[in-house]
Design a protein around this motif. Structure first.
Motif, PDB file in Angstrom:
ATOM      1  N   ASN A 163     -24.040   7.334  -0.019  1.00  7.37           N
ATOM      2  CA  ASN A 163     -24.672   8.199   0.978  1.00  7.37           C
ATOM      3  C   ASN A 163     -24.537   7.640   2.382  1.00  7.37           C
ATOM      4  OD1 ASN A 163     -26.506   8.398  -1.714  1.00  7.37           O
ATOM      5  ND2 ASN A 163     -26.303  10.397  -0.724  1.00  7.37           N
ATOM      6  N   ALA A 164     -24.523   6.313   2.490  1.00  6.07           N
ATOM      7  CA  ALA A 164     -24.357   5.667   3.799  1.00  6.07           C
ATOM      8  C   ALA A 164     -23.617   4.342   3.617  1.00  6.07           C
ATOM      9  CB  ALA A 164     -25.705   5.424   4.467  1.00  6.07           C
ATOM     10  N   LEU A 188      -8.952  -1.362  12.329  1.00  6.04           N
ATOM     11  CA  LEU A 188     -10.218  -0.636  12.271  1.00  6.04           C
ATOM     12  C   LEU A 188      -9.991   0.867  12.159  1.00  6.04           C
ATOM     13  CD1 LEU A 188     -12.836  -2.188  14.740  1.00  6.04           C
ATOM     14  CD2 LEU A 188     -12.914  -2.102  12.244  1.00  6.04           C
ATOM     15  N   ARG A 189      -9.010   1.368  12.865  1.00  3.91           N
ATOM     16  CA  ARG A 189      -8.724   2.803  12.787  1.00  3.91           C
ATOM     17  C   ARG A 189      -8.333   3.199  11.361  1.00  3.91           C
ATOM     18  NH1 ARG A 189      -8.836   5.338  17.566  1.00  3.91           N
ATOM     19  NH2 ARG A 189      -8.668   4.041  19.436  1.00  3.91           N
ATOM     20  N   GLU A 190      -7.538   2.367  10.718  1.00  2.00           N
ATOM     21  CA  GLU A 190      -7.160   2.659   9.340  1.00  2.00           C
ATOM     22  C   GLU A 190      -8.361   2.551   8.412  1.00  2.00           C
ATOM     23  OE1 GLU A 190      -4.212   1.085   5.749  1.00  2.00           O
ATOM     24  OE2 GLU A 190      -3.761   0.553   7.830  1.00  2.00           O
ATOM     25  N   GLY A 216     -16.070   9.460  15.940  1.00  2.00           N
ATOM     26  CA  GLY A 216     -17.407  10.026  15.808  1.00  2.00           C
ATOM     27  C   GLY A 216     -18.308   9.261  14.866  1.00  2.00           C
ATOM     28  N   VAL A 217     -18.177   7.917  14.871  1.00  2.00           N
ATOM     29  CA  VAL A 217     -18.973   7.070  13.978  1.00  2.00           C
ATOM     30  C   VAL A 217     -20.155   6.470  14.736  1.00  2.00           C
ATOM     31  CG1 VAL A 217     -18.950   4.963  12.576  1.00  2.00           C
ATOM     32  CG2 VAL A 217     -16.995   6.521  12.520  1.00  2.00           C
ATOM     33  N   ARG A 219     -10.138   5.542   6.058  1.00  2.00           N
ATOM     34  CA  ARG A 219     -10.337   5.444   4.613  1.00  2.00           C
ATOM     35  C   ARG A 219     -11.817   5.575   4.249  1.00  2.00           C
ATOM     36  NH1 ARG A 219      -6.689   0.218   3.219  1.00  2.00           N
ATOM     37  NH2 ARG A 219      -7.782   0.390   1.204  1.00  2.00           N
ATOM     38  N   LEU A 220     -12.696   5.022   5.074  1.00  2.00           N
ATOM     39  CA  LEU A 220     -14.127   5.127   4.813  1.00  2.00           C
ATOM     40  C   LEU A 220     -14.616   6.566   4.938  1.00  2.00           C
ATOM     41  CD1 LEU A 220     -15.402   1.950   6.694  1.00  2.00           C
ATOM     42  CD2 LEU A 220     -15.581   2.357   4.234  1.00  2.00           C
ATOM     43  N   LYS A 221     -14.051   7.318   5.861  1.00  2.00           N
ATOM     44  CA  LYS A 221     -14.484   8.700   6.072  1.00  2.00           C
ATOM     45  C   LYS A 221     -14.202   9.572   4.846  1.00  2.00           C
ATOM     46  CE  LYS A 221     -14.152  10.550  10.249  1.00  2.00           C
ATOM     47  NZ  LYS A 221     -13.609  10.988  11.575  1.00  2.00           N
ATOM     48  N   LYS A 222     -13.213   9.183   4.063  1.00  2.29           N
ATOM     49  CA  LYS A 222     -12.872   9.955   2.863  1.00  2.29           C
ATOM     50  C   LYS A 222     -13.963   9.898   1.806  1.00  2.29           C
ATOM     51  CE  LYS A 222      -7.866   9.487   3.458  1.00  2.29           C
ATOM     52  NZ  LYS A 222      -6.597   8.942   2.875  1.00  2.29           N
ATOM     53  N   THR A 223     -14.883   8.935   1.926  1.00  6.89           N
ATOM     54  CA  THR A 223     -15.975   8.833   0.965  1.00  6.89           C
ATOM     55  C   THR A 223     -17.021   9.926   1.164  1.00  6.89           C
ATOM     56  OG1 THR A 223     -17.342   7.382   2.366  1.00  6.89           O
ATOM     57  CG2 THR A 223     -15.702   6.319   0.923  1.00  6.89           C
TER      58      THR A 223
END
Length: 238
Positions: A102-103, A141-143, A190-191, A147-151
């Motif tokens: 969730n986070a 970091l961009r990569e 947008g993080v 990858r984290l956003k896909k979660t």
């Protein structure tokens, strides 16, 4: 009665009393206890799942965060020191696993900016090279964020905490440059940001160890409260 020779006497005593103390069995040191930050978390059904990613600073505030969020969230952390962004790129998939998050509260930085030799051993500032250059740090970091956003999890970037004067292997001020690079990435993606750098800076003399990037026990407790506030604010209301 026959006289006993000196060598025979010593031999008899050795048999009676056993070998000298230097040859006796030595006591084994007690086994090192595992860090409680790496203890497996059993999820409480119905609570959101939170993942902490980071280096030894995050290890230090993991347990306090878990205690503060007990009954509110299942707080996990990666089972190791997150190291530099290159380690994150290599191991992120296994850290994320196959369950829903969730986070995710994450940081890389202190290991990227440290000076080291060709084998990765820390050196004095200016000797060897920085483990990950500033340009590569931003690229990595961009990569990682992609990858984290896909979660589908709510992502929270954690800025790198202050580097004090007198510490070995890191130049004070480099964390500011790396944080600025990270800020560009997070703005573009947008993080949200948990600015632990800004939180810690005015109180480093109280909460950070002298000439050391690590923190006192009360320092980690203070960082944990800030982390919890940021995570709680980012979590969607029920």
């Amino acid at each position: 009665m026959n006289a006993i020779t000196r060598p025979a006497l010593f031999a008899a005593l050795a048999l009676w009393f056993g070998p000298p103390s230097s040859a006796q069995e030595t006591k084994t040191a007690p086994a090192k206890q595992p860090d409680p930050a790496f203890q497996k978390v059993e999820d409480v059904p119905g609570l959101p799942r939170v993942l902490l990613i980071g280096d030894s600073i995050s290890i230090g505030y993991t347990v306090p965060v878990q205690k503060l969020l007990a009954g509110k969230a299942n707080v996990h952390r990666i089972p190791t020191n997150g190291g530099p962004t290159t380690t994150g790129l290599a191991h992120l998939d296994e850290w994320l696993g196959d369950k829903k998050w969730n986070a995710i509260h994450f940081n890389w930085g202190l290991h990227d900016l440290k000076w080291c030799d060709e084998k990765g051993n820390m050196t004095d500032v200016g000797v060897g090279r920085q483990q990950v250059s500033l340009a590569d740090y931003e690229k990595n970091l961009r990569e990682l964020v992609g990858r984290l956003k896909k979660t589908g999890a709510k992502l929270i970037w954690c800025s790198t905490t202050p580097v004090p004067a007198g510490n070995k292997g890191r130049a004070p001020g480099d964390e500011v440059k790396y944080n600025e690079a990270a800020a560009r990435v997070m703005k573009d993606e947008g993080v949200a940001t948990d600015d632990l750098y800004a939180f810690a800076l005015p109180r480093v003399s109280e909460i950070q160890l002298p000439k050391n990037v690590h923190f006192k026990g009360e320092g980690y407790a203070a960082l944990a409260k800030q982390v919890v506030e940021t995570i709680t604010a980012a979590m969607p209301a029920k």
